[in-house]
Design a protein around this motif. Structure first.
Motif, PDB file in Angstrom:
ATOM      1  N   ALA A 253       0.674  -0.824  -0.340  1.00 28.41           N
ATOM      2  CA  ALA A 253       0.112   0.046   0.147  1.00 28.41           C
ATOM      3  C   ALA A 253       0.523   1.253   0.032  1.00 28.41           C
ATOM      4  O   ALA A 253       2.497   1.480   0.785  1.00 28.41           O
ATOM      5  CB  ALA A 253      -0.663   0.032   1.070  1.00 28.41           C
ATOM      6  N   THR A 254       0.665   2.500  -0.544  1.00 30.44           N
ATOM      7  CA  THR A 254       0.646   3.767  -0.729  1.00 30.44           C
ATOM      8  C   THR A 254      -0.376   4.412  -0.007  1.00 30.44           C
ATOM      9  O   THR A 254      -1.070   4.742  -1.150  1.00 30.44           O
ATOM     10  CB  THR A 254       1.194   3.703  -1.571  1.00 30.44           C
ATOM     11  OG1 THR A 254       1.685   3.128  -2.423  1.00 30.44           O
ATOM     12  CG2 THR A 254       1.957   4.967  -1.620  1.00 30.44           C
ATOM     13  N   ILE A 255       0.117   5.402   1.310  1.00 32.71           N
ATOM     14  CA  ILE A 255      -0.896   6.010   1.539  1.00 32.71           C
ATOM     15  C   ILE A 255      -1.122   7.911   1.213  1.00 32.71           C
ATOM     16  O   ILE A 255      -0.072   7.814  -0.383  1.00 32.71           O
ATOM     17  CB  ILE A 255      -0.069   6.904   2.888  1.00 32.71           C
ATOM     18  CG1 ILE A 255      -0.277   5.407   3.687  1.00 32.71           C
ATOM     19  CG2 ILE A 255      -0.686   7.231   3.770  1.00 32.71           C
ATOM     20  CD1 ILE A 255      -0.957   5.016   4.309  1.00 32.71           C
ATOM     21  N   VAL A 256      -2.016   8.174   1.049  1.00 37.07           N
ATOM     22  CA  VAL A 256      -2.649   8.824  -0.098  1.00 37.07           C
ATOM     23  C   VAL A 256      -2.964  10.108   0.488  1.00 37.07           C
ATOM     24  O   VAL A 256      -2.695  11.153   1.224  1.00 37.07           O
ATOM     25  CB  VAL A 256      -3.622   8.858  -1.160  1.00 37.07           C
ATOM     26  CG1 VAL A 256      -4.226   9.719  -2.057  1.00 37.07           C
ATOM     27  CG2 VAL A 256      -3.631   7.720  -1.420  1.00 37.07           C
ATOM     28  N   GLU A 257      -3.436  10.052   1.732  1.00 35.77           N
ATOM     29  CA  GLU A 257      -4.091  10.776   2.911  1.00 35.77           C
ATOM     30  C   GLU A 257      -4.203  10.161   3.699  1.00 35.77           C
ATOM     31  O   GLU A 257      -5.380   9.823   4.231  1.00 35.77           O
ATOM     32  CB  GLU A 257      -5.006  11.796   2.306  1.00 35.77           C
ATOM     33  CG  GLU A 257      -5.144  13.175   3.551  1.00 35.77           C
ATOM     34  CD  GLU A 257      -6.358  14.147   2.534  1.00 35.77           C
ATOM     35  OE1 GLU A 257      -6.720  15.242   2.842  1.00 35.77           O
ATOM     36  OE2 GLU A 257      -6.874  13.401   1.746  1.00 35.77           O
ATOM     37  N   SER A 258      -3.780  11.208   5.320  1.00 33.25           N
ATOM     38  CA  SER A 258      -4.038  10.308   6.621  1.00 33.25           C
ATOM     39  C   SER A 258      -4.306  11.348   6.779  1.00 33.25           C
ATOM     40  O   SER A 258      -4.049  13.039   6.867  1.00 33.25           O
ATOM     41  CB  SER A 258      -2.902   9.560   7.570  1.00 33.25           C
ATOM     42  OG  SER A 258      -2.330   8.944   6.784  1.00 33.25           O
ATOM     43  N   ASP A 282      -1.902   4.926  10.107  1.00 41.79           N
ATOM     44  CA  ASP A 282      -1.382   4.858   9.137  1.00 41.79           C
ATOM     45  C   ASP A 282      -1.301   2.606   8.436  1.00 41.79           C
ATOM     46  O   ASP A 282      -0.997   2.013   7.760  1.00 41.79           O
ATOM     47  CB  ASP A 282      -0.271   5.405   8.440  1.00 41.79           C
ATOM     48  CG  ASP A 282      -0.474   6.714   6.919  1.00 41.79           C
ATOM     49  OD1 ASP A 282      -1.419   7.572   7.723  1.00 41.79           O
ATOM     50  OD2 ASP A 282       0.927   7.391   7.672  1.00 41.79           O
ATOM     51  N   TYR A 283      -0.976   2.616  10.055  1.00 36.25           N
ATOM     52  CA  TYR A 283      -0.218   0.750  10.639  1.00 36.25           C
ATOM     53  C   TYR A 283      -1.866   0.470  10.514  1.00 36.25           C
ATOM     54  O   TYR A 283      -1.773  -1.076  10.106  1.00 36.25           O
ATOM     55  CB  TYR A 283       0.076   0.915  11.457  1.00 36.25           C
ATOM     56  CG  TYR A 283      -0.753   1.789  12.529  1.00 36.25           C
ATOM     57  CD1 TYR A 283      -1.809   0.664  13.506  1.00 36.25           C
ATOM     58  CD2 TYR A 283      -0.960   3.066  13.302  1.00 36.25           C
ATOM     59  CE1 TYR A 283      -2.788   1.180  15.153  1.00 36.25           C
ATOM     60  CE2 TYR A 283      -1.155   3.680  14.537  1.00 36.25           C
ATOM     61  CZ  TYR A 283      -2.115   2.949  14.890  1.00 36.25           C
ATOM     62  OH  TYR A 283      -3.711   3.593  16.366  1.00 36.25           O
ATOM     63  N   ASN A 284      -2.715   1.008  10.447  1.00 38.68           N
ATOM     64  CA  ASN A 284      -3.966   0.614  10.245  1.00 38.68           C
ATOM     65  C   ASN A 284      -4.175  -0.049   8.721  1.00 38.68           C
ATOM     66  O   ASN A 284      -4.890  -1.027   8.619  1.00 38.68           O
ATOM     67  CB  ASN A 284      -5.126   1.124  10.460  1.00 38.68           C
ATOM     68  CG  ASN A 284      -5.170   0.662  12.545  1.00 38.68           C
ATOM     69  OD1 ASN A 284      -5.632  -0.103  12.609  1.00 38.68           O
ATOM     70  ND2 ASN A 284      -5.788   1.848  13.235  1.00 38.68           N
TER      71      ASN A 284
END
Length: 461
Positions: A253-258, A282-284
């Motif tokens: 996965a790549t984070i887009v927005e948190s 993000d860990y979730n």
């Protein structure tokens, strides 16, 4: 559900007091008399008290049958079918195994040091888009809770999601053999129960017991950044799928927005698609990757997977936002804790935007079952605290005293309060003093520290 005669046969039991025909149907299986209703089978487990002492209460509440351990000294009561067995707990487990074979749901098992319950909830939310699912309720994930969960699944269940927990070696093994999952997942190898298992290596080996009952043509999902698991899966006959956020895993996965309430991200196996989970951290996303891979395994569409994740409902006290009495926002992650989990949530909490006139307050309590390494692991939390982002620290519990000492000697001006476990009322009073309406407040600690009760107290004023 099951007939009395069927239960006797399955358990190789002896019907020594028959007050009903063999074809009388047992509607539920209970070991707590408070939950016994008309038509229940009572299971008198031995705990602080011997469950056999409560058979008369079970009869009053409507039980039609009870198990009875051979040789038990209590007087057998009248008015109920008594099924004599060699071992009551083993009989509960044997009955659960039979019920799985009878109902024939597809089974998913999940274990890990952190995130089991969140991942279970995600799996259920995703897979229920295509199947009639049933999942472990609360944290019923041990040698009693797992068979109890199985025996409570509706007879039309198509897919069963089971959480498997443990404190010691050889505790997951029988759970896997009872459930016989076709898909299994390990969320992470942390430090939980290191007191009993000696090392993270021992924890990894214990978690790998989940494959003992794994179907020969099944699949195991594991974190891609955990070297302790690699030699343990090297000779595994089943398919192994690795997940993570490094970009080199089978599914990444790549984070887009948190944000405070959600995370959006992309997934390597679904180019062009964006996923969202309504939970902080993000860990979730790693837990979500397990659910996404399960969706792929069971041939759900990408839209079904996305809808399932977006509509996630979490078990209480898992990264849950609640309001304090004055409007401050509390991140309640107080169900359990170990160094890995505490570090991850501190990192996330430090990155959440706070109002200009608000502050971030971290309330950290003891982490249990760390054994001889407890002092060292509590002290190590010093490295997990971003003193530029956390504006007030409150520590609670005997072991957190060691971290308090470390913070005092550190080069920081961040205010610190420390309370031992006997100073609960003083802790609550201090929180009422320092928490302002625009603050963000994190609660993290082991369940034994009862932080949820403190959260409830400052939420209801």
């Amino acid at each position: 559900m099951l007939t009395i005669g069927e239960i006797v046969e399955v358990l190789s039991g002896k019907l020594i007091a028959d007050h009903g025909e063999d074809d009388v149907v047992v509607e539920s299986v209970e070991f707590d008399t408070r939950k016994v209703v008309s038509g229940s089978l009572f299971v008198p487990l031995k705990g602080v008290r011997d469950g056999h002492e409560f058979v008369p209460q079970a009869i009053e509440n409507g039980a039609v049958a009870t198990l009875w351990e051979a040789g038990n000294a209590n007087i057998q009561p009248e008015g109920i079918a008594i099924i004599e067995v060699a071992d009551v707990l083993q009989s509960l487990q044997d009955l659960a195994y039979y019920f799985v074979q009878k109902i024939e749901p597809r089974v998913v098992g999940v274990t890990g040091s952190n995130g089991k319950t969140t991942t279970k909830d995600m799996l259920d939310s995703v897979l229920s888009q295509s199947f009639k699912t049933y999942k472990t309720q609360g944290n019923y994930n041990n040698d009693i809770g797992l068979p109890y969960t199985i025996l409570h699944m509706p007879i039309d269940t198509e897919l069963l999601v089971l959480e498997m927990g443990m404190n010691h070696k050889d505790e997951i093994r029988p759970l896997s053999l009872i459930a016989e999952p076709e898909l299994a997942a390990i969320t992470i190898i942390g430090e939980s129960h290191i007191e009993y298992l000696g090392s993270r290596q021992g924890i990894a080996e214990a978690k790998m017991e989940i494959v003992v009952g794994l179907a020969a043509d099944g699949e195991l999902i594991i974190p891609g950044n955990e070297p302790l698991l690699e030699p343990l899966v090297e000779d595994l006959a089943q398919q192994v799928v690795r997940f993570g956020q490094q970009g080199n895993e089978d599914i990444s996965a790549t984070i887009v927005e948190s944000s405070k309430h959600s995370v959006t991200f992309t997934v390597s196996v679904f180019p062009g698609e964006t996923f969202m989970i309504p939970i902080v951290g993000d860990y979730n996303v790693n837990n979500a990757l397990i659910a996404i891979q399960a969706g792929r395994y069971f041939e759900l569409s990408v839209d079904q997977i996305k809808i399932g994740l977006a509509n996630l409902n979490l078990t209480q006290s898992r990264a849950e936002w609640v309001k304090a009495w004055n409007g401050a926002e509390i991140l309640n992650d107080a169900y359990n804790a170990n160094p890995t989990a505490m570090s991850l949530v501190l990192e996330t909490f430090s990155q959440i935007d706070v109002n200009e006139d608000g502050k971030r307050i971290a309330i950290l309590a003891d982490m249990g079952e760390l054994g001889e390494q407890s002092q060292e692991m509590h002290e190590s939390m010093l490295e997990a605290i971003d003193f530029d982002a956390i504006h007030h620290i409150v520590l609670y519990g005997e072991w957190m005293g060691y971290l308090a000492d470390k913070i005092v000697t550190a080069d920081t001006l961040v205010p610190l309060d420390y309370f031992n476990k006997e100073e609960r009322s003083e802790l609550v009073a201090r929180l009422e003093e320092i928490i302002a309406p625009n603050d963000l407040v994190l609660f993290k600690g082991s369940n034994s520290m009862q932080l949820s009760e403190i959260i409830k107290e400052i939420s209801e004023k």
